[in-house]
Scaffold this motif. Structure first.
Motif, PDB file in Angstrom:
ATOM      1  N   ILE A 130      18.890  16.068 -80.055  1.00  0.00           N
ATOM      2  CA  ILE A 130      17.876  15.770 -79.157  1.00  0.00           C
ATOM      3  C   ILE A 130      16.570  15.710 -80.010  1.00  0.00           C
ATOM      4  CG2 ILE A 130      16.484  16.804 -77.311  1.00  0.00           C
ATOM      5  CD1 ILE A 130      18.746  18.068 -75.948  1.00  0.00           C
ATOM      6  N   LEU A 131      16.532  16.512 -80.994  1.00  0.00           N
ATOM      7  CA  LEU A 131      15.349  16.413 -81.768  1.00  0.00           C
ATOM      8  C   LEU A 131      15.176  15.175 -82.897  1.00  0.00           C
ATOM      9  CD1 LEU A 131      14.785  20.122 -83.409  1.00  0.00           C
ATOM     10  CD2 LEU A 131      13.358  19.088 -81.769  1.00  0.00           C
ATOM     11  N   LEU A 132      16.346  14.744 -83.165  1.00  0.00           N
ATOM     12  CA  LEU A 132      16.505  13.786 -84.059  1.00  0.00           C
ATOM     13  C   LEU A 132      16.232  12.545 -83.264  1.00  0.00           C
ATOM     14  CD1 LEU A 132      19.580  14.340 -86.096  1.00  0.00           C
ATOM     15  CD2 LEU A 132      17.372  13.983 -87.009  1.00  0.00           C
ATOM     16  N   ILE A 133      16.652  12.414 -81.988  1.00  0.00           N
ATOM     17  CA  ILE A 133      16.562  11.334 -81.178  1.00  0.00           C
ATOM     18  C   ILE A 133      14.978  11.181 -80.471  1.00  0.00           C
ATOM     19  CG2 ILE A 133      16.966  10.317 -78.704  1.00  0.00           C
ATOM     20  CD1 ILE A 133      19.823  11.610 -78.994  1.00  0.00           C
ATOM     21  N   THR A 134      14.186  11.971 -80.411  1.00  0.00           N
ATOM     22  CA  THR A 134      13.126  12.028 -79.866  1.00  0.00           C
ATOM     23  C   THR A 134      12.122  11.981 -81.008  1.00  0.00           C
ATOM     24  OG1 THR A 134      12.940  14.723 -79.782  1.00  0.00           O
ATOM     25  CG2 THR A 134      13.500  13.516 -77.851  1.00  0.00           C
ATOM     26  N   LEU A 135      12.279  12.495 -82.147  1.00  0.00           N
ATOM     27  CA  LEU A 135      11.385  12.826 -83.247  1.00  0.00           C
ATOM     28  C   LEU A 135      11.686  11.957 -84.508  1.00  0.00           C
ATOM     29  CD1 LEU A 135      10.360  16.546 -83.107  1.00  0.00           C
ATOM     30  CD2 LEU A 135       9.163  14.768 -81.872  1.00  0.00           C
ATOM     31  N   LYS A 136      12.983  11.818 -84.530  1.00  0.00           N
ATOM     32  CA  LYS A 136      13.564  10.713 -85.614  1.00  0.00           C
ATOM     33  C   LYS A 136      13.215  11.440 -87.254  1.00  0.00           C
ATOM     34  CE  LYS A 136      13.585   6.614 -83.146  1.00  0.00           C
ATOM     35  NZ  LYS A 136      13.116   7.053 -81.762  1.00  0.00           N
ATOM     36  N   LYS A 137      12.313  10.863 -87.838  1.00  0.00           N
ATOM     37  CA  LYS A 137      11.982  11.154 -89.402  1.00  0.00           C
ATOM     38  C   LYS A 137      11.084  12.625 -89.073  1.00  0.00           C
ATOM     39  CE  LYS A 137      12.426   7.051 -91.541  1.00  0.00           C
ATOM     40  NZ  LYS A 137      11.800   5.907 -92.269  1.00  0.00           N
ATOM     41  N   LYS A 138      10.495  12.916 -88.014  1.00  0.00           N
ATOM     42  CA  LYS A 138       9.484  14.000 -88.075  1.00  0.00           C
ATOM     43  C   LYS A 138      10.221  15.440 -87.846  1.00  0.00           C
ATOM     44  CE  LYS A 138       5.631  11.322 -86.210  1.00  0.00           C
ATOM     45  NZ  LYS A 138       4.635  11.263 -84.977  1.00  0.00           N
ATOM     46  N   THR A 139      11.589  15.321 -87.474  1.00  0.00           N
ATOM     47  CA  THR A 139      12.419  16.439 -87.456  1.00  0.00           C
ATOM     48  C   THR A 139      12.334  17.415 -88.285  1.00  0.00           C
ATOM     49  OG1 THR A 139      13.935  15.345 -85.904  1.00  0.00           O
ATOM     50  CG2 THR A 139      14.812  17.410 -86.915  1.00  0.00           C
ATOM     51  N   ILE A 140      12.269  16.895 -89.545  1.00  0.00           N
ATOM     52  CA  ILE A 140      12.289  17.851 -90.761  1.00  0.00           C
ATOM     53  C   ILE A 140      11.049  18.604 -90.810  1.00  0.00           C
ATOM     54  CG2 ILE A 140      12.190  18.044 -93.152  1.00  0.00           C
ATOM     55  CD1 ILE A 140      14.488  15.675 -93.232  1.00  0.00           C
ATOM     56  N   SER A 141       9.824  17.788 -90.522  1.00  0.00           N
ATOM     57  CA  SER A 141       8.447  18.427 -90.392  1.00  0.00           C
ATOM     58  C   SER A 141       8.353  19.514 -89.570  1.00  0.00           C
ATOM     59  CB  SER A 141       7.549  17.372 -90.448  1.00  0.00           C
ATOM     60  OG  SER A 141       7.467  16.719 -89.127  1.00  0.00           O
ATOM     61  N   VAL A 142       9.187  19.560 -88.480  1.00  0.00           N
ATOM     62  CA  VAL A 142       9.027  20.484 -87.317  1.00  0.00           C
ATOM     63  C   VAL A 142       9.613  21.731 -87.930  1.00  0.00           C
ATOM     64  CG1 VAL A 142       9.997  20.928 -85.034  1.00  0.00           C
ATOM     65  CG2 VAL A 142       9.398  18.995 -85.357  1.00  0.00           C
ATOM     66  N   TYR A 143      10.551  21.868 -88.596  1.00  0.00           N
ATOM     67  CA  TYR A 143      11.193  22.891 -89.235  1.00  0.00           C
ATOM     68  C   TYR A 143      10.159  23.511 -90.585  1.00  0.00           C
ATOM     69  CZ  TYR A 143      15.598  22.764 -86.933  1.00  0.00           C
ATOM     70  OH  TYR A 143      16.415  22.687 -86.030  1.00  0.00           O
ATOM     71  N   LYS A 144       9.626  22.364 -91.206  1.00  0.00           N
ATOM     72  CA  LYS A 144       8.600  22.858 -92.191  1.00  0.00           C
ATOM     73  C   LYS A 144       7.414  23.603 -91.846  1.00  0.00           C
ATOM     74  CE  LYS A 144      10.067  19.633 -95.767  1.00  0.00           C
ATOM     75  NZ  LYS A 144       9.580  18.522 -96.682  1.00  0.00           N
ATOM     76  N   VAL A 145       6.817  22.993 -90.719  1.00  0.00           N
ATOM     77  CA  VAL A 145       5.621  23.430 -90.077  1.00  0.00           C
ATOM     78  C   VAL A 145       5.559  25.070 -89.614  1.00  0.00           C
ATOM     79  CG1 VAL A 145       3.739  23.080 -88.108  1.00  0.00           C
ATOM     80  CG2 VAL A 145       4.497  21.377 -89.700  1.00  0.00           C
TER      81      VAL A 145
END
Length: 278
Positions: free
Chosen positions: A42-57
């Motif tokens: 779901i995260l990959l579909i909705t946020l695409k490349k920003k998924t990794i940054s979600v975990y980092k932030v």
């Protein structure tokens, strides 16, 4: 309303756990894996490349909350598999008491006088449930449920302090923790096709969606109010299990659970009255 919908969905989880014959850690392993996969998709579909940054932030709250949630899931499934659903959810209903305790312990948030009054009746209800089953096979399940309650309360306390952290990422990591620990505890991972279908339904839809909805409630409500809404499961889960599986709680469980639920319900009415007057 978001939290209530999540609680009702969570109440259905107990039915899935009861109808499968596999051991609790095997069930938790598959549920955890499916939670991790479905929420990250779901995260990959909705946020695409920003998924990794979600975990980092929000790495710190994701790690903390996810770990606590993962442990609570393990003990929740173990409790449901070991004792009755009514025992588990009535003990889980005492989570507001532990939320108040952990809020003070870690964040120095003092509880109001009504919490101490409610605490007395919660302990009374817990005592009735435990002492009515001394020496029975349900006692170990009751202990699992009480441990789960503590971790669940702590989860909401910590989560309510990190409103900006992505709930999908937190619950996904919680599934990963539950699956990882269960992997080392399970004696077998062999399941039949019907069990796999149940696990897919529970792990891909019901469990993650219910946790996301309930966790989303902490963005709008304090942890104590979210855990109060969780008392709805004390009524819904035993009802669903009775309706489908005909599992009837013991007299001790019913009396103790009734004391806990009534105390929390009256406290909720009091809090509602206070909020309207302020």
């Amino acid at each position: 309303m978001i939290t209530i919908l999540g609680v009702l969905l969570m109440s259905l989880e107990t039915v899935f756990m009861k109808v499968t014959s596999i051991e609790s850690v095997t069930f938790t392993f598959y549920i955890g894996i499916f939670m991790f996969l479905s929420l990250n998709i779901i995260l990959l579909i909705t946020l695409k490349k920003k998924t990794i940054s979600v975990y980092k932030v929000s790495l710190k709250p994701i790690l903390m909350c996810g770990f606590i949630l993962g442990i609570s899931i393990i003990f929740f499934v173990s409790a449901i598999k070991t004792t009755t659903v009514a025992n588990t959810v009535f003990l889980l209903a005492s989570s507001p008491l532990f939320s108040a305790f952990y809020s003070y312990l870690f964040y120095k948030e003092k509880s109001k006088k009504n919490i101490y009054i409610v605490s007395f009746f919660i302990f009374l209800g817990l005592g009735v449930i435990f002492f009515s089953q001394l020496g029975s096979g349900d006692m170990m399940g009751n202990i699992y449920a009480l441990i789960c309650t503590n971790f669940y309360a702590l989860y909401f306390v910590v989560l309510s302090k990190h409103k900006a952290a992505n709930r999908f990422a937190i619950i996904s990591f919680g599934g990963f923790i539950a699956a990882t620990i269960s992997f080392f505890l399970a004696s077998s991972f062999v399941i039949d096709m019907s069990t796999l279908m149940i696990l897919l339904l529970a792990g891909l839809l019901v469990v993650p969606i219910s946790r996301v909805l309930i966790s989303a409630g902490t963005q709008h409500l304090p942890a104590s109010e979210v855990t109060l809404l969780l008392t709805l499961e004390s009524v819904a889960a035993p009802f669903f299990v009775w309706l489908i599986l005909k599992e009837v709680p013991s007299n001790g469980t019913f009396i103790g659970g009734l004391i806990i639920v009534l105390a929390l319900f009256i406290n909720s009415l009091y809090l509602l009255k206070v909020s309207k007057n302020t």
